[in-house]
Scaffold this motif. Structure first.
Motif, PDB file in Angstrom:
ATOM      1  N   PHE A   1     -18.641 -19.771  48.646  1.00 54.63           N
ATOM      2  CA  PHE A   1     -18.158 -21.077  48.208  1.00 54.63           C
ATOM      3  C   PHE A   1     -19.264 -21.846  47.488  1.00 54.63           C
ATOM      4  O   PHE A   1     -20.411 -21.874  47.939  1.00 54.63           O
ATOM      5  N   GLY A   2     -18.891 -22.480  46.380  1.00 52.01           N
ATOM      6  CA  GLY A   2     -19.783 -23.402  45.703  1.00 52.01           C
ATOM      7  C   GLY A   2     -19.491 -24.829  46.132  1.00 52.01           C
ATOM      8  O   GLY A   2     -18.652 -25.087  46.997  1.00 52.01           O
ATOM      9  N   ASP A   3     -20.182 -25.786  45.505  1.00 53.49           N
ATOM     10  CA  ASP A   3     -20.007 -27.195  45.880  1.00 53.49           C
ATOM     11  C   ASP A   3     -18.565 -27.653  45.700  1.00 53.49           C
ATOM     12  O   ASP A   3     -18.048 -28.435  46.502  1.00 53.49           O
ATOM     13  N   ALA A   4     -17.910 -27.166  44.637  1.00 53.84           N
ATOM     14  CA  ALA A   4     -16.529 -27.590  44.391  1.00 53.84           C
ATOM     15  C   ALA A   4     -15.620 -27.169  45.534  1.00 53.84           C
ATOM     16  O   ALA A   4     -14.745 -27.938  45.968  1.00 53.84           O
ATOM     17  N   GLU A   5     -15.808 -25.953  46.030  1.00 55.93           N
ATOM     18  CA  GLU A   5     -14.959 -25.492  47.137  1.00 55.93           C
ATOM     19  C   GLU A   5     -15.266 -26.236  48.435  1.00 55.93           C
ATOM     20  O   GLU A   5     -14.351 -26.576  49.195  1.00 55.93           O
ATOM     21  N   TRP A   6     -16.538 -26.494  48.696  1.00 55.04           N
ATOM     22  CA  TRP A   6     -16.881 -27.180  49.938  1.00 55.04           C
ATOM     23  C   TRP A   6     -16.318 -28.604  49.984  1.00 55.04           C
ATOM     24  O   TRP A   6     -16.051 -29.136  51.067  1.00 55.04           O
ATOM     25  N   HIS A   7     -16.120 -29.204  48.827  1.00 53.60           N
ATOM     26  CA  HIS A   7     -15.588 -30.572  48.789  1.00 53.60           C
ATOM     27  C   HIS A   7     -14.104 -30.609  48.415  1.00 53.60           C
ATOM     28  O   HIS A   7     -13.558 -31.682  48.149  1.00 53.60           O
ATOM     29  N   ALA A   8     -13.457 -29.438  48.412  1.00 53.64           N
ATOM     30  CA  ALA A   8     -12.014 -29.400  48.128  1.00 53.64           C
ATOM     31  C   ALA A   8     -11.257 -30.128  49.235  1.00 53.64           C
ATOM     32  O   ALA A   8     -11.577 -29.996  50.422  1.00 53.64           O
TER      33      ALA A   8
ATOM     34  N   PRO B   1     -19.735 -34.462  55.393  1.00 54.54           N
ATOM     35  CA  PRO B   1     -20.259 -33.118  55.637  1.00 54.54           C
ATOM     36  C   PRO B   1     -20.312 -32.286  54.352  1.00 54.54           C
ATOM     37  O   PRO B   1     -19.459 -32.399  53.476  1.00 54.54           O
ATOM     38  N   THR B   2     -21.341 -31.465  54.245  1.00 58.09           N
ATOM     39  CA  THR B   2     -21.515 -30.586  53.091  1.00 58.09           C
ATOM     40  C   THR B   2     -21.656 -29.153  53.588  1.00 58.09           C
ATOM     41  O   THR B   2     -21.438 -28.861  54.776  1.00 58.09           O
ATOM     42  N   ARG B   3     -22.068 -28.271  52.653  1.00 61.24           N
ATOM     43  CA  ARG B   3     -22.209 -26.859  53.006  1.00 61.24           C
ATOM     44  C   ARG B   3     -23.225 -26.621  54.119  1.00 61.24           C
ATOM     45  O   ARG B   3     -23.217 -25.552  54.752  1.00 61.24           O
ATOM     46  N   THR B   4     -24.095 -27.594  54.383  1.00 54.71           N
ATOM     47  CA  THR B   4     -25.113 -27.411  55.412  1.00 54.71           C
ATOM     48  C   THR B   4     -24.517 -27.292  56.811  1.00 54.71           C
ATOM     49  O   THR B   4     -25.207 -26.846  57.730  1.00 54.71           O
TER      50      THR B   4
END
Length: 425
Positions: A154-161, A232-235
């Protein structure tokens, strides 16, 4: 010069074929002419390979609809600094790559959900683990591994979908909007209930008090979201995966005898072996929510894991029915105006689950301590296994559940609504 067949001065015999050669090795007299035999064969083979290559290029050009004659090679009259895309060799290479894409059948990059189970089973059959994972923890181990595999690219776009969590509350559909990262934070928070029961570190920055209503799954999730300075983010993936590994490792070391350890969910509790199945179920449900948000396919769990999840819901239904009865949401049957004594047979509904992970369960309708009995069966409901799980997750309403029904309609309605009421954030 010695005649053919005679011995030369060096003692070697001169053969007739060698004596008739006019040049070096590989030449001979054919029809009175000197012919390069080896070179002739090689030239014929090269010509044949060239013809085959031309035919393959023609087929591939036809596949992409570009069978026009190739452009002429660059000559001295063409400008030296032309665009590289005008190079006929580069243009043909591009067309051939496109043709290969058309000829290659698209395949899913997802691994078969059962592949991991089959590989582990094969490995463990050859070399049993020194510390095995308890059977009731294997579904959680498998579902967390599948979700982690989904998240890894997943990239940033997917993590914030955006993701909408859905469940039933007071017999009405409820939802909460969050993101993919927010869903993983939710799983991290609720899995923390099992972690704290096992003596592991609580993932919440500050554990909520038991008296403020925040000790349940929804309260813990909201507390985690509020405690974060930023969404929350990918972290969040790292702490969640580390915690899931710690849970599986800890229950493996404690052994199967720890399965009865109570895990508090706020207003109710489950034994550890059921809590791990509950966490496996929720991990699958929310993984499917995430996959839907990013438009990616996601398969149900392995059949024997799905069967365990369905069995947990079926075993919980009598207690849920009793709670709904105390809350005035359902009533005892006409033939049973009072609760059945513990251990006695009472009115029962036959729950038939079809498809993968299916089976049959007799659900006691009048008391959680009553015994389901085929002699006291008053209704029969048939549902697909995945659809039953979607109902238990609150993703479909009881009215929309495509159930085959027979018998006491009020009993059928009570069981379907009780199944949906087991859902939560």
């Amino acid at each position: 010069m010695p005649k053919p067949g005679e011995f030369r001065d060096d003692g070697a015999a001169e053969s007739p074929s060698r004596a008739g050669r006019s040049g070096g090795e590989g030449t001979g007299l054919v029809g009175g002419r000197g012919v390069e035999v080896g070179a002739d064969v090689e030239e014929a083979a090269d010509a044949e390979r060239a013809e085959d290559a031309v035919d393959v290029r023609a087929v591939l050009r036809a596949a992409v609809g570009q069978d026009q004659p190739e452009p002429a090679l660059a000559g001295a009259d063409q400008p030296a600094g032309r665009d590289e895309h005008a190079d006929p060799a580069a243009d043909e290479a591009r067309r051939l790559r496109e043709a290969v894409g058309l000829l290659h059948q698209p395949e899913s990059l997802d691994l078969n959900p059962a592949l991991r189970t089959r590989v582990l089973k094969g490995c463990l059959s050859r070399r049993p683990p020194r510390i095995p994972v308890p059977d009731w923890a294997v579904p959680y181990d498998a579902e967390t591994a599948r979700l982690d595999a989904l998240l890894q690219d997943f990239g940033d776009a997917e993590w914030h979908a955006p993701v909408r969590l859905r469940w039933f509350d007071d017999d009405r559909p409820t939802s909460r909007r969050t993101t993919v990262a927010g869903v993983i934070a939710h799983l991290l928070s609720v899995d923390g209930l099992v972690a704290t029961a096992l003596g592991l570190e609580d993932p919440l920055p500050a554990a909520p008090g038991r008296g403020d209503g925040a000790a349940g799954p929804a309260g813990r999730t909201e507390a985690y979201w509020r405690a974060s300075r930023f969404p929350p983010t990918r972290t969040v993936r790292g702490p969640w995966r580390e915690q899931s590994h710690s849970l599986v490792r800890t229950v493996s070391f404690t052994g199967s005898h720890a399965g009865g350890l109570p895990v508090a969910y706020g207003d109710f509790a489950l034994p550890l072996h059921d809590a791990m199945l509950d966490r496996a179920f929720e991990c699958w449900v929310h993984a499917a929510d995430i996959a839907e948000a990013v438009h990616y396919p996601y398969e149900p769990p392995a059949p024997h894991h799905l069967h365990r999840m369905i069995d947990l819901a079926a075993r919980l239904l009598p207690s849920v029915l009793a709670e709904r009865r105390r809350a005035g949401l359902s009533a005892p049957g006409d033939r049973t105006p009072h609760l059945v004594p513990a251990g006695a047979p009472g009115r029962s509904l036959r729950l038939e689950i079809e498809g993968a992970g299916g089976g049959e369960w007799l659900i006691a309708l009048d008391s959680p301590a009553a015994v389901g009995s085929a002699d006291h069966e008053v209704a029969h409901v048939a549902l697909d296994g995945v659809e039953f799980c979607h109902l238990a997750a609150g993703h479909i309403s009881p009215e929309d559940a495509a159930a085959g029904q027979h018998g006491d309609r009020r009993a059928v309605r009570d069981v379907l609504f009780a199944t949906a009421s087991m859902s939560r954030m």
